[in-house]
Design a protein around this motif. Structure first.
Motif, PDB file in Angstrom:
ATOM      1  N   GLU A  47       0.836  -1.199   0.000  1.00 59.58           N
ATOM      2  CA  GLU A  47       0.000   0.000   0.000  1.00 59.58           C
ATOM      3  C   GLU A  47       0.872   1.250   0.000  1.00 59.58           C
ATOM      4  O   GLU A  47       1.798   1.353   0.809  1.00 59.58           O
ATOM      5  N   THR A  48       0.570   2.180  -0.921  1.00 60.00           N
ATOM      6  CA  THR A  48       1.359   3.411  -1.051  1.00 60.00           C
ATOM      7  C   THR A  48       0.443   4.605  -1.337  1.00 60.00           C
ATOM      8  O   THR A  48      -0.704   4.428  -1.747  1.00 60.00           O
ATOM      9  N   ALA A 109       1.732   0.329   3.965  1.00 57.68           N
ATOM     10  CA  ALA A 109       1.581  -1.032   4.508  1.00 57.68           C
ATOM     11  C   ALA A 109       2.519  -1.993   3.802  1.00 57.68           C
ATOM     12  O   ALA A 109       2.859  -1.810   2.633  1.00 57.68           O
ATOM     13  N   VAL A 110       2.921  -3.018   4.547  1.00 58.42           N
ATOM     14  CA  VAL A 110       3.884  -4.008   4.074  1.00 58.42           C
ATOM     15  C   VAL A 110       3.411  -5.389   4.521  1.00 58.42           C
ATOM     16  O   VAL A 110       2.844  -5.531   5.604  1.00 58.42           O
ATOM     17  N   GLU A 111       3.610  -6.381   3.674  1.00 56.50           N
ATOM     18  CA  GLU A 111       3.369  -7.768   4.083  1.00 56.50           C
ATOM     19  C   GLU A 111       4.667  -8.340   4.626  1.00 56.50           C
ATOM     20  O   GLU A 111       5.653  -8.451   3.900  1.00 56.50           O
ATOM     21  N   PRO A 112       4.715  -8.716   5.921  1.00 57.71           N
ATOM     22  CA  PRO A 112       5.963  -9.211   6.485  1.00 57.71           C
ATOM     23  C   PRO A 112       6.383 -10.530   5.870  1.00 57.71           C
ATOM     24  O   PRO A 112       5.553 -11.418   5.635  1.00 57.71           O
ATOM     25  N   ILE A 113       7.695 -10.664   5.591  1.00 55.85           N
ATOM     26  CA  ILE A 113       8.213 -11.890   4.961  1.00 55.85           C
ATOM     27  C   ILE A 113       9.317 -12.517   5.813  1.00 55.85           C
ATOM     28  O   ILE A 113       9.201 -13.657   6.240  1.00 55.85           O
ATOM     29  N   ASP A 114      10.380 -11.777   6.070  1.00 51.81           N
ATOM     30  CA  ASP A 114      11.489 -12.291   6.874  1.00 51.81           C
ATOM     31  C   ASP A 114      11.608 -11.505   8.181  1.00 51.81           C
ATOM     32  O   ASP A 114      11.458 -10.297   8.187  1.00 51.81           O
ATOM     33  N   GLY A 115      11.909 -12.244   9.260  1.00 52.82           N
ATOM     34  CA  GLY A 115      12.103 -11.591  10.559  1.00 52.82           C
ATOM     35  C   GLY A 115      10.801 -11.259  11.257  1.00 52.82           C
ATOM     36  O   GLY A 115      10.727 -10.301  12.034  1.00 52.82           O
ATOM     37  N   ILE A 116       9.785 -12.059  11.004  1.00 52.92           N
ATOM     38  CA  ILE A 116       8.453 -11.762  11.544  1.00 52.92           C
ATOM     39  C   ILE A 116       8.440 -11.750  13.066  1.00 52.92           C
ATOM     40  O   ILE A 116       7.818 -10.889  13.680  1.00 52.92           O
ATOM     41  N   ASP A 133       0.029 -11.515  12.567  1.00 51.58           N
ATOM     42  CA  ASP A 133       0.894 -11.071  11.466  1.00 51.58           C
ATOM     43  C   ASP A 133       0.277  -9.893  10.726  1.00 51.58           C
ATOM     44  O   ASP A 133       0.961  -8.944  10.364  1.00 51.58           O
ATOM     45  N   ARG A 134      -1.025  -9.973  10.525  1.00 50.18           N
ATOM     46  CA  ARG A 134      -1.691  -8.938   9.723  1.00 50.18           C
ATOM     47  C   ARG A 134      -1.739  -7.590  10.440  1.00 50.18           C
ATOM     48  O   ARG A 134      -2.080  -6.587   9.826  1.00 50.18           O
ATOM     49  N   ASP A 135      -1.445  -7.562  11.724  1.00 45.46           N
ATOM     50  CA  ASP A 135      -1.444  -6.301  12.460  1.00 45.46           C
ATOM     51  C   ASP A 135      -0.043  -5.720  12.632  1.00 45.46           C
ATOM     52  O   ASP A 135       0.127  -4.659  13.225  1.00 45.46           O
ATOM     53  N   LEU A 136       0.970  -6.401  12.123  1.00 40.90           N
ATOM     54  CA  LEU A 136       2.348  -5.965  12.358  1.00 40.90           C
ATOM     55  C   LEU A 136       2.727  -4.741  11.539  1.00 40.90           C
ATOM     56  O   LEU A 136       3.370  -3.824  12.036  1.00 40.90           O
ATOM     57  N   CYS A 137       2.355  -4.741  10.260  1.00 34.80           N
ATOM     58  CA  CYS A 137       2.858  -3.711   9.337  1.00 34.80           C
ATOM     59  C   CYS A 137       1.744  -3.077   8.519  1.00 34.80           C
ATOM     60  O   CYS A 137       2.007  -2.472   7.485  1.00 34.80           O
ATOM     61  N   SER A 138       0.477  -3.196   8.971  1.00 30.08           N
ATOM     62  CA  SER A 138      -0.659  -2.712   8.182  1.00 30.08           C
ATOM     63  C   SER A 138      -1.032  -1.281   8.552  1.00 30.08           C
ATOM     64  O   SER A 138      -2.122  -1.016   9.044  1.00 30.08           O
ATOM     65  N   GLY A 139      -0.105  -0.371   8.313  1.00 26.45           N
ATOM     66  CA  GLY A 139      -0.293   1.045   8.596  1.00 26.45           C
ATOM     67  C   GLY A 139       1.069   1.713   8.596  1.00 26.45           C
ATOM     68  O   GLY A 139       2.063   1.054   8.898  1.00 26.45           O
TER      69      GLY A 139
END
Length: 226
Positions: A47-48, A109-116, A133-139
């Motif tokens: 998201e950008t 927003a970013v979908e976490p891949i490595d280092g979760i 997971d969905r709350d880690l980087c969604s903002g």
DNA sequence: ACGAGGATTAACT
DNA sequence: GTTAATCCTCGTA
């Protein structure tokens, strides 16, 4: 510190374009962070938002506003712009366009891949259940927390900074040929910007659960694909 | 020097 | 849906 990452790292040319183009180009790109511990965190941008510069009433650089805070926006493409909002959250942007053309793209927003698990720890508040997971980087504030990004990166160069870099989206990934999976809407949290508040300058991966759930002002929708 | 408000988030009722 | 948290920035005096 030349290593395998440098071969894939996006250079200045990647950012030397208008903000709407870059905002779409960034979908699917990998945001990469090397922590002081040497651990590498990775996530896919989902998201950008584009900020169009001096005419854009939602942009910090509206009306050629040029202050200590906005100075990085006037730098060369690839300059990192990190600002703080509401006293506690950071927002990550990449400056684009040309020198003295204060335009940028906000990473929302970013979908976490490595280092979760490390991201979870960086975002965890004491005495609370672990975040999904969905709350880690969604903002924009969340992802800066999860990646350990603060104003230490403000004004740095994303093409050469050691602790932070970008790997372009691979062939067949989002942002490339599969345009049908990309949604577009008004930007979030810019109600004050008059007619500019409604312009469709936000882009996101339609089927991603890692997109922020914040509703763009004006456009009412249960899901961010309306 | 003063004070309003923000490119947000989490925790309420 | 409503609101507190929290502090830096910037317009105004």
């Amino acid at each position: 510190m030349p290593d395998a990452a440098d071969a894939r790292r996006a250079g200045r040319d990647y950012f030397a374009t208008d903000p709407s183009t870059l905002a779409q180009r960034l979908l699917g790109a990998r945001l990469c962070r090397r922590l002081p511990t040497a651990e590498v965190l990775r996530g896919a941008i989902v998201e950008t938002e584009a900020y169009l510069g001096v005419d854009d009433l939602a942009a910090h650089s509206a009306g050629w506003r040029r202050t200590a805070r906005t100075e990085p926006m006037y730098g060369p493409p690839g300059t990192i712009y990190v600002f703080q909002v509401y006293g506690m959250h950071h927002c990550l942007n990449f400056v684009c366009g040309a020198v003295d053309e204060p335009v940028a793209v906000l990473i929302r927003a970013v979908e976490p891949i490595d280092g979760i698990e490390t991201m979870r720890r960086l975002r965890q508040s004491p005495g609370k259940r672990p975040l999904r997971d969905r709350d880690l980087c969604s903002g924009p504030g969340r992802l800066c927390g999860a990646f350990g990004i603060d104003r230490a990166f403000d004004g740095r160069d994303i093409a050469s900074e050691e602790g932070l870099w970008l790997e372009p989206a691979a062939e067949g990934s989002w942002g490339g040929s599969e345009a049908s999976r990309i949604g577009n809407s008004a930007r979030v949290g810019v109600e004050y910007a008059g007619a500019w508040a409604d312009k469709p300058l936000r882009w996101f991966v339609r089927d991603s659960i890692h997109v922020s759930r914040a509703r763009p002002s004006g456009a009412v929708a249960k899901r961010p694909d309306a």
